[in-house]
Write a protein that holds these residues in place. Sequence first.
Motif, PDB file in Angstrom:
ATOM      1  N   UNK A  92       0.350  -1.003  -0.460  1.00  0.00           N
ATOM      2  CA  UNK A  92       0.369  -0.316  -0.185  1.00  0.00           C
ATOM      3  C   UNK A  92       0.646   1.225  -0.030  1.00  0.00           C
ATOM      4  N   UNK A  93       1.987   1.369  -0.083  1.00  0.00           N
ATOM      5  CA  UNK A  93       3.210   2.602  -0.355  1.00  0.00           C
ATOM      6  C   UNK A  93       2.613   3.348  -1.630  1.00  0.00           C
ATOM      7  N   UNK A  94       1.641   3.457  -2.279  1.00  0.00           N
ATOM      8  CA  UNK A  94       1.641   4.392  -3.158  1.00  0.00           C
ATOM      9  C   UNK A  94      -0.034   4.530  -2.565  1.00  0.00           C
ATOM     10  N   UNK A  95       0.001   5.200  -1.156  1.00  0.00           N
ATOM     11  CA  UNK A  95      -1.695   5.266  -0.761  1.00  0.00           C
ATOM     12  C   UNK A  95      -1.619   5.903   0.195  1.00  0.00           C
ATOM     13  N   UNK A  96      -0.376   6.247   0.770  1.00  0.00           N
ATOM     14  CA  UNK A  96      -0.588   5.877   3.008  1.00  0.00           C
ATOM     15  C   UNK A  96       1.398   6.072   2.855  1.00  0.00           C
ATOM     16  N   UNK A  97       1.068   7.143   4.153  1.00  0.00           N
ATOM     17  CA  UNK A  97       2.863   7.451   4.766  1.00  0.00           C
ATOM     18  C   UNK A  97       3.464   6.417   4.969  1.00  0.00           C
ATOM     19  N   UNK A  98       4.573   6.403   4.482  1.00  0.00           N
ATOM     20  CA  UNK A  98       5.290   4.912   4.990  1.00  0.00           C
ATOM     21  C   UNK A  98       5.491   4.630   6.257  1.00  0.00           C
ATOM     22  N   UNK A  99       5.472   5.842   7.104  1.00  0.00           N
ATOM     23  CA  UNK A  99       5.747   5.498   8.802  1.00  0.00           C
ATOM     24  C   UNK A  99       5.066   5.227   9.230  1.00  0.00           C
ATOM     25  N   UNK A 100       3.562   5.732   8.719  1.00  0.00           N
ATOM     26  CA  UNK A 100       2.267   5.290   9.611  1.00  0.00           C
ATOM     27  C   UNK A 100       1.523   3.666   9.256  1.00  0.00           C
ATOM     28  N   UNK A 101       1.977   2.940   7.429  1.00  0.00           N
ATOM     29  CA  UNK A 101       2.105   1.913   7.647  1.00  0.00           C
ATOM     30  C   UNK A 101       3.451   0.716   8.239  1.00  0.00           C
ATOM     31  N   UNK A 102       4.460   1.489   8.174  1.00  0.00           N
ATOM     32  CA  UNK A 102       5.417   0.286   8.776  1.00  0.00           C
ATOM     33  C   UNK A 102       4.589   0.088  10.042  1.00  0.00           C
ATOM     34  N   UNK A 103       4.520   1.188  11.092  1.00  0.00           N
ATOM     35  CA  UNK A 103       3.829   0.652  12.236  1.00  0.00           C
ATOM     36  C   UNK A 103       2.712   0.286  12.476  1.00  0.00           C
ATOM     37  N   UNK A 104       1.995  -0.082  12.101  1.00  0.00           N
ATOM     38  CA  UNK A 104       0.990  -0.806  11.923  1.00  0.00           C
ATOM     39  C   UNK A 104       1.286  -2.425  11.184  1.00  0.00           C
ATOM     40  N   UNK A 105       2.561  -3.037  10.533  1.00  0.00           N
ATOM     41  CA  UNK A 105       3.275  -3.677  10.395  1.00  0.00           C
ATOM     42  C   UNK A 105       3.622  -4.445  11.555  1.00  0.00           C
ATOM     43  N   UNK A 106       4.561  -3.513  12.095  1.00  0.00           N
ATOM     44  CA  UNK A 106       5.007  -3.913  13.870  1.00  0.00           C
ATOM     45  C   UNK A 106       4.085  -4.386  14.581  1.00  0.00           C
ATOM     46  N   UNK A 107       2.729  -3.505  14.709  1.00  0.00           N
ATOM     47  CA  UNK A 107       1.658  -4.251  15.721  1.00  0.00           C
ATOM     48  C   UNK A 107       1.593  -5.222  15.016  1.00  0.00           C
ATOM     49  N   UNK A 108       1.633  -6.058  13.886  1.00  0.00           N
ATOM     50  CA  UNK A 108       1.091  -7.232  13.517  1.00  0.00           C
ATOM     51  C   UNK A 108       2.005  -7.820  13.589  1.00  0.00           C
ATOM     52  N   UNK A 109       3.078  -8.093  14.126  1.00  0.00           N
ATOM     53  CA  UNK A 109       3.888  -9.139  13.545  1.00  0.00           C
ATOM     54  C   UNK A 109       3.701 -10.606  14.555  1.00  0.00           C
ATOM     55  N   UNK A 110       3.443 -11.670  14.085  1.00  0.00           N
ATOM     56  CA  UNK A 110       3.143 -12.575  14.792  1.00  0.00           C
ATOM     57  C   UNK A 110       3.625 -13.078  16.217  1.00  0.00           C
ATOM     58  N   UNK A 111       4.651 -12.878  16.621  1.00  0.00           N
ATOM     59  CA  UNK A 111       4.806 -13.194  18.310  1.00  0.00           C
ATOM     60  C   UNK A 111       4.755 -11.598  18.808  1.00  0.00           C
ATOM     61  N   UNK A 112       3.984 -12.491  20.146  1.00  0.00           N
ATOM     62  CA  UNK A 112       3.259 -11.549  21.115  1.00  0.00           C
ATOM     63  C   UNK A 112       5.078 -10.014  21.552  1.00  0.00           C
ATOM     64  N   UNK A 113       6.173 -10.925  21.710  1.00  0.00           N
ATOM     65  CA  UNK A 113       7.683 -10.017  21.808  1.00  0.00           C
ATOM     66  C   UNK A 113       8.281  -9.045  21.009  1.00  0.00           C
ATOM     67  N   UNK A 114       7.877  -9.231  19.878  1.00  0.00           N
ATOM     68  CA  UNK A 114       7.929  -8.267  18.885  1.00  0.00           C
ATOM     69  C   UNK A 114       7.194  -7.446  17.729  1.00  0.00           C
ATOM     70  N   UNK A 115       5.779  -7.407  18.914  1.00  0.00           N
ATOM     71  CA  UNK A 115       5.511  -5.696  18.393  1.00  0.00           C
ATOM     72  C   UNK A 115       4.740  -4.812  19.504  1.00  0.00           C
ATOM     73  N   UNK A 116       5.006  -3.641  19.438  1.00  0.00           N
ATOM     74  CA  UNK A 116       5.075  -2.438  20.890  1.00  0.00           C
ATOM     75  C   UNK A 116       4.188  -3.033  21.375  1.00  0.00           C
ATOM     76  N   UNK A 117       4.823  -3.045  22.768  1.00  0.00           N
ATOM     77  CA  UNK A 117       4.138  -3.801  24.479  1.00  0.00           C
ATOM     78  C   UNK A 117       3.562  -2.580  24.637  1.00  0.00           C
ATOM     79  N   UNK A 118       3.053  -1.300  24.434  1.00  0.00           N
ATOM     80  CA  UNK A 118       2.641  -0.272  25.071  1.00  0.00           C
ATOM     81  C   UNK A 118       1.830   0.793  23.995  1.00  0.00           C
TER      82      UNK A 118
END
Length: 639
Positions: A259-285
């Motif tokens: 979706x790089x052509x429609x949204x800010x890269x920083x915004x998309x990267x933050x969502x990708x990080x929150x969707x990490x499969x392993x719980x400890x790899x996501x933001x903790x708060x």
Amino acid sequence: MTTDNVDALPLGTRLGDYRLDAIIGHGGFGITYRAFDSQLAKVVAIKEYLPIEFAVRTADGKVVPRGARYADDFAWGRERFLDEARALARFRHPHIVPVLRFLAANGTAYTVMEFEDGQSVAQLLRANGGQGGGRRLPPDDVRRLAEGILDGLAAVHAQGFLHRDIKPSNIIVRRDGVPILIDFGAARQAMGGRTRTLTSVLTPQYAPIEQYAMDGNQGPWTDIYSAAAVLHHAIAGLPPPEATSRVGHDPYKPLAVTQADRHDQTFLAAIDRALAFVPTERPQSVAAWRALFGASLPSSDEAPTRRMAAPPEPPRSVGAPRLGGARRGEEVAVAAPPPQPSRFPTKSLVLALVVAIAAVAFWFLKPRLDLMQASAPSVATHAPLPLPVPVTSAPSTPAATKAPVPQTSTSTAPSPAVAEPAQPDKDLLAQAQRAADDARAVFEKAKDAAAAARAMAGEAKIMAARAALATLENAQRITLDDGGSYVGQFADGKRQGLGVLNAKDGERRGEWQSDLMNGRGTMRLPDGSRYEGQWREGQSTGLGVMEKPGVEREEGNFVAGRLEGPGLHRTLADPAVVQMGDWHNDQLEGPGVETVGESERYEGSFRAGKRHGYGQVTTADKKVTSGRWEDGKRIESGP
């Protein structure tokens, strides 16, 4: 009971100061009503505790356990339901639905909340069509939705509380554009841990992997994953892959790439990080997650900061209740006060005199009116049955319907304008109607069985995911004689517990007992066919779902891999054909319902999976015709 939900209280029922006016939501854990508060003259939402897995409603409206063995679970869950209401009552936040009070009645518990006026994010996603058929929200709305969710979750987590069921249908966008979190799932989660039943606890597309485990380590990162899954749906037009499908090979494709052509890269990267499969790899708060968004979220001076585009107003003529209600601060129209007594007592006397004169005039004129009505041509009408949601079958052979023969009369004596149909037509119509009635009754049972089968398939996928976890306790690996392998738990030298079998004839994941699949699990065959549901002695037996991708899908009760009892069969070609009823050895027998795409619906008798006997067909234009079929072909037609 209502037509929307047979377990619901009748509309108009009063609970103290509240009158129940409509059903606005229901699920495995309870029912939510729109209600009117007669004391405050405002609309509210009332959620009723009614876990369908171990509670039923009696004829007098009370909710009771399904049996003595469910009594403790029912009572324990009711207390957790009230605990949830007490916790939510502490919150007064612009992005959290306010809880007004809670009460006990009918043997169960109720939570009274503000009735937010607007549409759910799920409804908005259904209404917004995007390119390629995807359904998305505009980028600015997604940013404001994210900001609202983060604000609400931060307040919830600050009190040591989790939402546990964030999904599009649990976020209401008010008419002023403010997103609101509703329907917290603490009690559902508690009951899931107690009863080991998970399908009513989570929504697979939005739940992280730790929610599938009874002892999963849940925390703010759990809600963060679910919130990110909602944002993924709003951006990409579909939710991310189910967590259970991400075990082993992860099919997730980062939004920062797709979706790089429609949204800010920083915004998309933050969502990708929150969707990490392993719980400890996501933001903790939430604070840590917000930091990843950086300046991509709406700024504090952006007006309105957390408001999305206002949802479109539905037509006022639509009678069905929306998922929403009167917004906070908005005056609600109430019934007009009763009329005051007239200052002119003679008005009632005048009215009575007028009625009396009209009655006398009608008595004198009635013979002439009867004569006029008899001589006028009449039109025979047949009210068509409403065309329900399609359920399908192979197209039937069209048959010509009999055109009515015009009747004339030269006599002035009263006589029917249309001749009575011949006796054979009357018999055909009566038998077809009886067959259709029987079919509709069986259809309801088949629909319930299919719903239960889908729920069981969800539980089977959960068990399969747990069986495939690399951290599975006491797991061992063995190699089979045919070159296959089993990785899982053992007891007394036999497969016992959870495990995964890979063999030449496919893969099986789930619960094992005495070396055979027993319990809940899944099967994948080399041709892509799959089964998800219950197993008995190594056979796919019990409630479940079987599918051949792109070809057909079956939902219901199985015996050794074949449909047996209430259920449905759907072909996946176009037009889709769905048959629902009682099945014997994978074939529909007796009363049943069949639809072909959106073109027609047949309700009647079947033999060996084909229309056979009497029945009725409703077409897309709601025209109903009766007939008799043999071996799938209509051989006799009626009115």
